[in-house]
Every structure is written in C-alpha cells, then in structure tokens.
Design a protein around this motif. Structure first.
Motif, PDB file in Angstrom:
ATOM      1  N   ILE A  63       0.830  -1.205   0.000  1.00  0.00           N
ATOM      2  CA  ILE A  63       0.000   0.000   0.000  1.00  0.00           C
ATOM      3  C   ILE A  63       0.869   1.262   0.000  1.00  0.00           C
ATOM      4  CG2 ILE A  63      -1.846  -1.168   1.265  1.00  0.00           C
ATOM      5  CD1 ILE A  63      -1.018   0.571   3.708  1.00  0.00           C
ATOM      6  N   LEU A  64       2.169   1.117   0.230  1.00  0.00           N
ATOM      7  CA  LEU A  64       3.070   2.259   0.374  1.00  0.00           C
ATOM      8  C   LEU A  64       3.754   2.570  -0.956  1.00  0.00           C
ATOM      9  CD1 LEU A  64       4.784   1.096   3.693  1.00  0.00           C
ATOM     10  CD2 LEU A  64       2.830   2.676   3.475  1.00  0.00           C
ATOM     11  N   GLU A  65       3.838   3.845  -1.282  1.00  0.00           N
ATOM     12  CA  GLU A  65       4.612   4.238  -2.462  1.00  0.00           C
ATOM     13  C   GLU A  65       6.103   4.181  -2.157  1.00  0.00           C
ATOM     14  OE1 GLU A  65       3.640   7.880  -4.325  1.00  0.00           O
ATOM     15  OE2 GLU A  65       1.537   7.366  -4.653  1.00  0.00           O
ATOM     16  N   ARG A  66       6.471   4.521  -0.936  1.00  0.00           N
ATOM     17  CA  ARG A  66       7.872   4.481  -0.498  1.00  0.00           C
ATOM     18  C   ARG A  66       7.926   3.740   0.832  1.00  0.00           C
ATOM     19  NH1 ARG A  66       7.804   5.884  -4.966  1.00  0.00           N
ATOM     20  NH2 ARG A  66       8.747   7.715  -5.944  1.00  0.00           N
ATOM     21  N   LEU A  67       8.950   2.908   0.995  1.00  0.00           N
ATOM     22  CA  LEU A  67       9.062   2.066   2.181  1.00  0.00           C
ATOM     23  C   LEU A  67      10.240   2.526   3.032  1.00  0.00           C
ATOM     24  CD1 LEU A  67       7.956   0.237  -0.308  1.00  0.00           C
ATOM     25  CD2 LEU A  67       8.331  -1.659   1.259  1.00  0.00           C
ATOM     26  N   ASN A  68      10.011   2.524   4.325  1.00  0.00           N
ATOM     27  CA  ASN A  68      11.025   2.870   5.307  1.00  0.00           C
ATOM     28  C   ASN A  68      10.982   1.799   6.403  1.00  0.00           C
ATOM     29  OD1 ASN A  68      11.252   4.191   8.192  1.00  0.00           O
ATOM     30  ND2 ASN A  68      12.565   5.428   6.858  1.00  0.00           N
ATOM     31  N   PRO A  69      12.138   1.327   6.924  1.00  0.00           N
ATOM     32  CA  PRO A  69      12.109   0.244   7.921  1.00  0.00           C
ATOM     33  C   PRO A  69      11.181   0.519   9.100  1.00  0.00           C
ATOM     34  CG  PRO A  69      14.345   0.585   7.160  1.00  0.00           C
ATOM     35  CD  PRO A  69      13.526   1.683   6.544  1.00  0.00           C
ATOM     36  N   SER A  70      11.245   1.745   9.642  1.00  0.00           N
ATOM     37  CA  SER A  70      10.397   2.072  10.789  1.00  0.00           C
ATOM     38  C   SER A  70       8.923   2.021  10.397  1.00  0.00           C
ATOM     39  CB  SER A  70      10.751   3.474  11.307  1.00  0.00           C
ATOM     40  OG  SER A  70       9.836   3.893  12.288  1.00  0.00           O
ATOM     41  N   LEU A  71       8.594   2.558   9.241  1.00  0.00           N
ATOM     42  CA  LEU A  71       7.214   2.537   8.752  1.00  0.00           C
ATOM     43  C   LEU A  71       6.744   1.100   8.539  1.00  0.00           C
ATOM     44  CD1 LEU A  71       4.647   3.721   7.477  1.00  0.00           C
ATOM     45  CD2 LEU A  71       5.954   4.112   5.369  1.00  0.00           C
ATOM     46  N   CYS A  72       7.590   0.257   7.958  1.00  0.00           N
ATOM     47  CA  CYS A  72       7.219  -1.138   7.710  1.00  0.00           C
ATOM     48  C   CYS A  72       7.057  -1.914   9.012  1.00  0.00           C
ATOM     49  CB  CYS A  72       8.263  -1.812   6.819  1.00  0.00           C
ATOM     50  SG  CYS A  72       8.295  -1.148   5.136  1.00  0.00           S
ATOM     51  N   ASP A  73       7.927  -1.656   9.995  1.00  0.00           N
ATOM     52  CA  ASP A  73       7.773  -2.296  11.307  1.00  0.00           C
ATOM     53  C   ASP A  73       6.413  -1.970  11.908  1.00  0.00           C
ATOM     54  OD1 ASP A  73      10.212  -3.561  11.329  1.00  0.00           O
ATOM     55  OD2 ASP A  73      11.228  -2.079  12.583  1.00  0.00           O
ATOM     56  N   HIS A  74       6.039  -0.701  11.831  1.00  0.00           N
ATOM     57  CA  HIS A  74       4.751  -0.270  12.392  1.00  0.00           C
ATOM     58  C   HIS A  74       3.589  -0.923  11.652  1.00  0.00           C
ATOM     59  CE1 HIS A  74       1.944   2.491  14.369  1.00  0.00           C
ATOM     60  NE2 HIS A  74       1.349   2.620  13.182  1.00  0.00           N
ATOM     61  N   LEU A  75       3.707  -1.026  10.336  1.00  0.00           N
ATOM     62  CA  LEU A  75       2.613  -1.546   9.526  1.00  0.00           C
ATOM     63  C   LEU A  75       2.442  -3.053   9.691  1.00  0.00           C
ATOM     64  CD1 LEU A  75       0.544  -0.505   7.404  1.00  0.00           C
ATOM     65  CD2 LEU A  75       2.170  -1.196   5.646  1.00  0.00           C
ATOM     66  N   THR A  76       3.560  -3.782   9.850  1.00  0.00           N
ATOM     67  CA  THR A  76       3.514  -5.254   9.862  1.00  0.00           C
ATOM     68  C   THR A  76       3.662  -5.859  11.249  1.00  0.00           C
ATOM     69  OG1 THR A  76       5.905  -5.379   9.498  1.00  0.00           O
ATOM     70  CG2 THR A  76       4.493  -5.326   7.534  1.00  0.00           C
ATOM     71  N   ASP A  77       3.878  -4.996  12.267  1.00  0.00           N
ATOM     72  CA  ASP A  77       4.107  -5.472  13.642  1.00  0.00           C
ATOM     73  C   ASP A  77       5.357  -6.340  13.743  1.00  0.00           C
ATOM     74  OD1 ASP A  77       1.784  -4.209  14.673  1.00  0.00           O
ATOM     75  OD2 ASP A  77       0.554  -5.864  13.924  1.00  0.00           O
ATOM     76  N   LEU A  78       6.356  -6.055  12.918  1.00  0.00           N
ATOM     77  CA  LEU A  78       7.651  -6.735  12.988  1.00  0.00           C
ATOM     78  C   LEU A  78       8.678  -5.792  13.577  1.00  0.00           C
ATOM     79  CD1 LEU A  78       7.681  -8.429   9.442  1.00  0.00           C
ATOM     80  CD2 LEU A  78       7.091  -9.492  11.623  1.00  0.00           C
ATOM     81  N   ASN A  79       9.874  -6.332  13.802  1.00  0.00           N
ATOM     82  CA  ASN A  79      10.959  -5.472  14.278  1.00  0.00           C
ATOM     83  C   ASN A  79      12.243  -5.673  13.464  1.00  0.00           C
ATOM     84  OD1 ASN A  79      11.824  -7.964  15.124  1.00  0.00           O
ATOM     85  ND2 ASN A  79      11.628  -7.520  17.325  1.00  0.00           N
ATOM     86  N   ASN A  80      12.123  -6.351  12.321  1.00  0.00           N
ATOM     87  CA  ASN A  80      13.309  -6.616  11.503  1.00  0.00           C
ATOM     88  C   ASN A  80      13.109  -6.190  10.055  1.00  0.00           C
ATOM     89  OD1 ASN A  80      11.425  -8.592  10.915  1.00  0.00           O
ATOM     90  ND2 ASN A  80      12.967 -10.179  10.551  1.00  0.00           N
ATOM     91  N   SER A  81      12.298  -5.167   9.839  1.00  0.00           N
ATOM     92  CA  SER A  81      11.999  -4.737   8.468  1.00  0.00           C
ATOM     93  C   SER A  81      13.248  -4.272   7.735  1.00  0.00           C
ATOM     94  CB  SER A  81      10.966  -3.611   8.485  1.00  0.00           C
ATOM     95  OG  SER A  81       9.726  -4.076   8.954  1.00  0.00           O
ATOM     96  N   HIS A  82      14.175  -3.687   8.438  1.00  0.00           N
ATOM     97  CA  HIS A  82      15.395  -3.211   7.780  1.00  0.00           C
ATOM     98  C   HIS A  82      16.145  -4.370   7.146  1.00  0.00           C
ATOM     99  CE1 HIS A  82      19.507  -1.625   7.341  1.00  0.00           C
ATOM    100  NE2 HIS A  82      18.905  -0.460   7.163  1.00  0.00           N
ATOM    101  N   THR A  83      16.235  -5.488   7.878  1.00  0.00           N
ATOM    102  CA  THR A  83      16.918  -6.675   7.346  1.00  0.00           C
ATOM    103  C   THR A  83      16.171  -7.251   6.148  1.00  0.00           C
ATOM    104  OG1 THR A  83      17.779  -7.178   9.539  1.00  0.00           O
ATOM    105  CG2 THR A  83      17.773  -8.971   7.938  1.00  0.00           C
ATOM    106  N   ILE A  84      14.852  -7.320   6.275  1.00  0.00           N
ATOM    107  CA  ILE A  84      14.047  -7.861   5.168  1.00  0.00           C
ATOM    108  C   ILE A  84      14.222  -7.008   3.913  1.00  0.00           C
ATOM    109  CG2 ILE A  84      11.698  -8.323   4.372  1.00  0.00           C
ATOM    110  CD1 ILE A  84      10.956  -8.941   7.281  1.00  0.00           C
ATOM    111  N   LEU A  85      14.157  -5.704   4.069  1.00  0.00           N
ATOM    112  CA  LEU A  85      14.294  -4.810   2.926  1.00  0.00           C
ATOM    113  C   LEU A  85      15.671  -4.929   2.287  1.00  0.00           C
ATOM    114  CD1 LEU A  85      12.489  -1.661   4.392  1.00  0.00           C
ATOM    115  CD2 LEU A  85      11.669  -3.080   2.505  1.00  0.00           C
TER     116      LEU A  85
END
Length: 822
Positions: free
Chosen positions: A223-245
């Motif tokens: 749903i996001l045009e631009r992704l940021n680790p902190s934003l993705c963590d909040h959206l997905t309830d994860l804490n490792n979005s930076h690694t995934i990205l």
C-alpha cells in the motif's frame, strides 16, 4: 545516435498513480532534473498556484527549459500504457511536437498511445519498435545467459527461450524463480504454458518461494509508495523490516533503494501491482482489513510529520474524521509550503457532512478557496457556514477564536473582492482579540487592513500594517507572507516618494529567496522591482526583471501578479515609444482581468494606461468614450479620495489638458492635489503639479509649479515621471540645475534627443543590424538572427556607414554608443 557515449540517458518508469496531471508532470520534471534546467520544484509551485495549469502550458514550460540545455539527452518513458488521462496525452503530444533537436524521446507502451501517429510517420519523425523487434534472438538470448552461471543443457535453454518468446522481462522473472528451484529442469519444463499468463505465473512463483512472513510483509507494505524500515515495522508489527528490505533489495526482488543510506525503498511498479492484487484478494472477505492497513500507515506518517501522506492514507482508510482533523491542524502550514492544490483536492474528497458538521474544518476549506482566488465561492460558503455550521464548542475560548477567525476571513474577502472602494468596510479587532489569532491569521488581518488603507488613500495606515505583516512573515519564516508584504509595503513607500526605501526592501527580499525555491512568489516582487527601475530610467534593468516576472508567473498564475507584470512591460514599451507593442501587452493584462478577480486599483491603472495611450496615438473617439462613461465621485475639499478615484481624475485631467480646457483640468485636479499634500502621496502630487503647470501660461505661471515638482521628485529618485512630461519641463529645466538630479535628467533628455535624431536617420532594420554589430555578431550570424541573407546584412551595413559618416564597424559602434543607440 550511433555513438551512445555522446548522449545522456534518463529513465522514467510509470505506475498507475502517475495517471494524474500534477503527478505525471512532476515525475517527468524529476527525471529530467539532472540533465537540464528543468526542476520538479518549478512544477510543484505551478500546481500550488490558485489556477491549475493546462497540460499545454506544462509542456511548453518543459520545452522552454530543455531548449537552453546544450546536452544531448535521451529520455525513456516506460509503461506509458498506464496513462489514460486525456489531458496528459494532449500535453505529451504538445511536448513531442516541439522537442529540441538535441533531445530524443523513447516511449515504451503495451498499446499505441492516442496520438496522431500517422502525422509523425509522414514527417519521418518517429521510429517504431514493435513486439517482434523487442524479442531476443537465439544469439542474443545465449549472450544474455552467459554470465548467469546456469547449469542448463541446450534442450532446457530452448524451452526457456520458447516459453518466454525472447521477452527479457519474462526471462528475468524466470531466472529469479529458478534460483529457488531444486529441480531446475522440471521447473523449466512446466514453463511451456500459455505465454499470455507468463508474467503472472512467474511473479506468483517468486512469491511462493519466499517464506510466509516475507510474503505477508510484501503484500501488506504494497500500500506504500515508499518504504522505510520504521514505517514497515509499524505496519507489519515486525521489528526486523530493515533486514528484510536489505535482503530483498540485494536479491533483486523488484525492490530498489532510493538513497545511499538505504533508508527508503520502493517496489518496481509491476511487482507492486501484483502484490496489491493479492492484498485485494485477501481482503475480499474482510474489506476493513485494507482500511486497517491504511489507517496504521497514516498514524505513522502523522507521528513523523509527513502530513500530506498521512492525510492521503486516512482518506483511503475512510477515516475521514482523522483526515479532517489533520487537514484542519495543518492547513496554514501547508499554505506556507505552497500546497494549495493538495488542500483543495482533499477538501473535495472529504464528505460534505463532515465539512458541514465541523465548523473549523469548513473554515479551513474557505481559507483555501479564498487563497485560490475564488472569492465568490468562498463568500457563499462562509455565509452558509455562519448560518448552518455546528456552533457547539468545548470552551468559550474556542468559540471566541473561531468567531475572530471568521471576522478576519470576512475582511480578506471584502478587500480581495472589492468592486467599489467607497463602500469598503472592514471589522477592526482589539488587541485582546488579535492575541487569540495564530501568527498566520494575524498577518492576513494586518494585510487586509493595510490594503484597505491603500485603496482608500491612507498610505500611513497602509504602511504601518504592511510593516507588521512583514515582521510576522520573518517571525514565521513564511516566504509567501514575506514576499507579499515586501511588494505591498514597497509600493506604498513609492507612493510616498520613498523610492530608496522601497528599493532596499525589494532587494533584501529578492536576495533572500533563491529562484529555484519559490519562483511563483518572487514573480510579483520582480515586476514591482522592474517598475521601480523604470521610474529610475534604468530601462535595461526594468526589462530584465519584468521578463523574470513573466517567466516565474507561469508557475504561480495569480491574476493580479500576471496582470501587473504585463502592465509593467507595456509601460516599458510606452517609454520606448513602441506603442503597437504596448497595446498588445495591455491586451495580455486585460486578459488576466477577465480570468479572475483583480483588485480595483490595478484594474483602473491598466484601463487608464490604455486611455492615455489612445491619447498619445490620437484615438480621440476611444478617449472620449472612456471619459463619458467614467463617473467621478463628488469630493469635498476636506475629504480624502481613494486610489481608484485618484487614478481616474489624473487621467481625466490629461484629457481636458489635451482639449485646452484649463478650467476643467484644474477643477478635476483640485481634490487630487489637496489630498496628495495632506496624506503625503508624493508621486500623485508630482504628477498633479506637472499637469497644472501645462494648463497655465505664460511660462512665469508654470515655473513655480515645475520647480516645486522637481524639488520634491528628483532628490527622491523620480525620473520617468518627468520624462513622460518632458514637453512641460524641457524649457524650464536648464534654469533649475541647482536641484539635486536636475543635471542628470537634462543629460538624459539631451541623449534621448540625439537618439531620436539618429533613429529618424536610420531605419528600424538598420538599427537592429547596428545593435547586433555592437554585440559582436558577424554578418552571417546577424543574417540568421534577422532571417535575411548575408548580402542583405552587408547592404544594411553600407547604408549605416554612409548615414553615420563612418568607414567601418568600429567607428559605427563608437558613434552608436555616443548617440545612445546601443
């Protein structure tokens, strides 16, 4: 294009959200930004203007910027089939039709764009590369796979080539899927299905090879045009979005890093479309799930200060109450940023019931519409709000604040939509009431009071209030407010004869604003500064600044700004005795009056400038028609007259003067002179004295009046006002040389006399050739610029040498400089 090293290449990949006029031209400008003077900021400012630009004007702006680039550039626009907006198509074809010779456009699309392609084919301006041309041949396919290190036999490679039909995107998707296959041969054999669905099949296979958490991560974040680790963590309830990205980006999973720090990413738009398809499928049984994601994204954006993105996601989540609250809280901040267009769009998307139930939000909508110049609509909405709006507030202070804001916007609408200065009435607020206002609303209040003072002829009141607006602008660091205050304060100082103070304010503001950051705002100030340079007699500087103003006004198409710039350009043409050009430029100014609401004083100046031009060119019928249809207000001696009445009376006095009607000339000027003296309207007083002097005879009666005008005006820097009435002062000026500035004025008039003598000797074309000679152009170059042959240039040169009694270019240029021709 045989040698690609001679060219720079820019690439623009479109997605469905680009099917919007503002966004399309923004991303187009952004892709061209590194290679030319085109800037996305210019386009952003243009869409922040009160009037939305046409696609044709947008295309013209981009072309004008590209023309000045010396680079050879190829721009590739990918996936143009996603564009359905007819306005974008029209603008793009306008863009294509006028491309400069150093620019090439490559348009990639799954279907033919709705352009008149036959016309381009007939002109030989188009090379078509169709589906068959894009397929890899067997040799190209093999060369591509050389560095892929795949352990495939010849039969398997043949299946892969036939299944993808040489389509490079399909091949790439297949190779990505193949990385996760234990039995690569079996996987390739299964690819021999219907090629219409190959992309869907392959992309699905990529997702299927990812673990469930990563797949869900991708689907939710689509749903996001631009992704940021902190934003993705909040959206997905994860804490490792930076690694995934990072992992997805490293494995080329259609995710791209947008910055060196790898903090922001985006999906390839085709991959994002696929992910959103799966997201929609998942939400079929629970539509609130999609809204839940948008709401979470909006909460993150709001808490991190990304208000525009937050509002957009709140609207998509149908959390209109939250969206409305945020719009309500940030409207004035977005005004400062010039985001007027976005505000108007959001107000259109919010439910009418919400706007009607929340009085503060409804008022913010009225502010936006008023600043967009739709004064009539804003006034109607304000009346409706005051009648039907929700008037229940948590505290008495809240109600007082709202009521005070309403009074301020009423004042603004009264001034901005003023048709009759005589009936202008504003509500003045007490100090305690002003303290309830934000700094921005205070600035609007003081501006309204100040502009009303100017219209009513009270320059001191106007100055005091505009100075307060300027102070508040600097306090807020609000460029819009600073530019507006500087322009209006400067014109009031000019009217009081304080030209140097006005110049200092103009320059201070112009120097603090880089052109690239706020070109729309600065256009108004540039035309005001150009007008001041013309008053100094500095024609070249005036021409430079009015051209800047006209260029910058393209990005902020406020009718008042644009009309004033064309008026100033017309004034320059009149000063140079180019009357045909002046009529055309006044036509342009009047066209802006027809397009929108223009203040009555500016409208009056434009109209009377045309009348005085009719007077100069002998069009007595038009002059008398204006005089017969102009109603002059009766003005007792002790009463002040407003600015519009003043403008009309000065023009009427010149008409009566031309008719040798001394009594009427002096009668119509009496109230003008009296109020000019009483309220220190120096520029008006000078003009009134000069007209009176011409009405008197003999010379002994006019001498004191002209001397007084010179004593008042010349030390302050006035010059053009005297040059306009040179016939009145030319015989008296030599007796006034002790006055500061008189010697310089006399020298200017004498130089102009020499110019006229030479100009009558030389034809206009000979003068054009002479000026190009002085600029250093050769005969062939002059011929190209004037669209004549070199032989014709030589013939003109010979005539110039003969008429100026010289033998060569050097002597001709020296004589031309002495006579003020170059």
């Amino acid at each position: 294009m045989s040698n690609s090293q001679e060219f720079d290449f820019a690439w623009l990949s479109l997605d469905p959200s680009d099917d919007n006029l503002e966004r399309f031209f923004m991303v187009l400008a952004y892709s061209l930004e590194p290679y030319s003077s085109v800037t996305s900021e210019l386009i952003r400012n243009l869409f922040s203007a009160p009037q939305i630009p046409s696609s044709s004007s947008l295309a013209g702006i981009l072309i004008n910027q590209l023309v000045h680039s010396q680079k050879k550039l190829v721009l590739v626009i990918d996936d143009y089939h996603l564009i359905h907006n007819s306005a974008i198509h029209a603008g793009m074809f306008e863009f294509i039709e006028h491309l400069p010779s150093n620019f090439h456009l490559v348009l990639s699309s799954r279907s033919d764009p709705p352009f008149p392609l036959h016309r381009l084919r007939a002109r030989g301006q188009m090379i078509e590369v169709r589906e068959a041309d894009l397929r890899f041949s067997g040799e190209e396919f093999e060369n591509f796979l050389v560095n892929q290190h795949l352990n495939l036999n010849e039969h398997e490679l043949t299946i892969l080539e036939e299944s993808t039909e040489g389509w490079i995107a399909g091949i790439r998707l297949a190779l990505l899927s193949l990385q996760h296959q234990a039995d690569k041969a079996d996987f390739i054999r299964k690819l021999s299905g219907n090629t219409r669905y190959i992309m869907d099949y392959l992309t699905a296979e990529i997702l299927d090879q990812l673990d469930i958490r990563t797949r869900l991560f991708l689907i939710k974040t689509s749903i996001l045009e631009r992704l940021n680790p902190s934003l993705c963590d909040h959206l997905t309830d994860l804490n490792n979005s930076h690694t995934i990205l990072q992992d997805l980006c490293r494995t080329n999973c259609f995710l791209f890093s947008l910055d060196p720090e790898h903090e922001w990413f985006r999906f390839h738009h085709l991959f994002r479309d696929l992910l959103q398809f799966y997201l929609k499928q998942q939400c079929l049984n629970d539509p609130t799930a999609m809204h839940f994601l948008h709401n979470k994204a909006a909460d993150w954006y709001a808490s991190h200060g990304f208000f525009e993105q937050a509002i957009s996601h709140y609207i998509q989540s149908e959390e209109f109450s939250k969206a409305g609250k945020l719009v309500e809280e940030t409207t004035f901040k977005l005004f400062e940023q010039g985001r007027l267009h976005s505000l108007l769009n959001w107000f259109d998307l919010l439910p009418r019931a919400l706007l009607e139930s929340r009085t503060r939000l409804g008022l913010m909508r009225i502010w936006a519409i008023a600043f967009a110049g739709d004064i009539v609509n804003a006034a109607e909405l304000l009346n409706s709000l005051m009648v039907t709006g929700n008037r229940s507030f948590p505290t008495l202070v809240d109600e007082q604040n709202l009521n005070t804001d309403i009074q301020v916007i009423c004042n603004f609408l009264e001034v901005s939509g003023c048709k009759n200065v005589q009936t202008l009435f504003l509500t003045e607020l007490s100090k305690s009431e002003l303290q309830l206002l934000t700094a921005f609303v205070q600035s609007v209040y003081y501006w309204s009071i100040g502009y009303a003072g100017r219209l009513q002829g009270d320059l001191l009141r106007a100055q005091t209030n505009f100075e307060e607006v300027l102070r508040l602008g600097h306090q807020m660091r609000n460029l819009w407010t600073i530019v507006t205050a500087s322009a209006d304060l400067g014109i009031v100082l000019r009217q009081q004869g304080k030209l140097k103070q006005a110049e200092a304010i103009y320059l201070q503001t112009l120097q603090m604003i880089p052109e690239i950051s706020a070109p729309g705002y600065v256009g108004r100030l540039e035309s005001f500064y150009g007008s001041l340079m013309l008053e100094y007699g500095m024609v070249s500087a005036a021409e430079i600044y009015v051209e800047k103003a006209l260029r910058h006004n393209q990005y902020w198409q406020n009718p008042n700004h644009c009309a004033h710039a064309w008026l100033t350009k017309a004034a320059i043409s009149i000063f140079l005795h180019k009357y045909d050009a002046a009529f055309q430029e006044l036509d342009q100014a009047e066209e802006w009056i027809r397009k929108g609401t223009v203040t009555p004083n500016l409208s009056a100046v434009i109209t009377t400038t045309r009348v005085k031009l009719f007077l100069k060119t002998g069009n007595q019928k038009s002059v008398l028609s204006w005089l017969e249809n102009t109603i002059f207000q009766p003005v007792p001696d002790e009463k002040n007259i407003d600015e519009v009445e003043e403008i009309n009376r000065l023009t009427a006095a010149r008409i009566y003067l031309a008719q040798n009607d001394t009594d009427k000339t002096l009668h119509v000027l009496r109230s003008v002179e009296n109020t000019a003296r009483r309220f220190s309207r120096i520029s008006t007083l000078i003009e009134a004295l000069l007209i009176q002097a011409q009405a008197f005879s003999p010379r002994t009666n006019s001498l004191p009046l002209i001397r007084k005008a010179l004593e008042i005006g010349l030390p302050a820097g006035f010059r053009k006002i005297f040059i306009d009435d040179r016939d009145a002062i030319s015989s008296i000026l030599p007796d006034c040389l002790e006055i500061e500035g008189a010697v310089e004025l006399l020298a200017f008039l004498q130089k102009e006399d020499r110019q006229k003598a030479t100009q009558t000797l030389l034809s206009q074309r000979e003068i054009d050739v002479l000026r190009l000679m002085a600029a250093g152009f050769t005969n062939p170059q002059i011929g190209k610029k004037l669209f004549v042959s070199t032989g014709t240039v030589k013939a003109h040169s010979a005539a110039i040498f003969r008429k100026l009694d010289v033998t060569n270019r050097t002597e001709a240029i020296a004589v031309a400089k002495d006579k003020g021709l170059v």
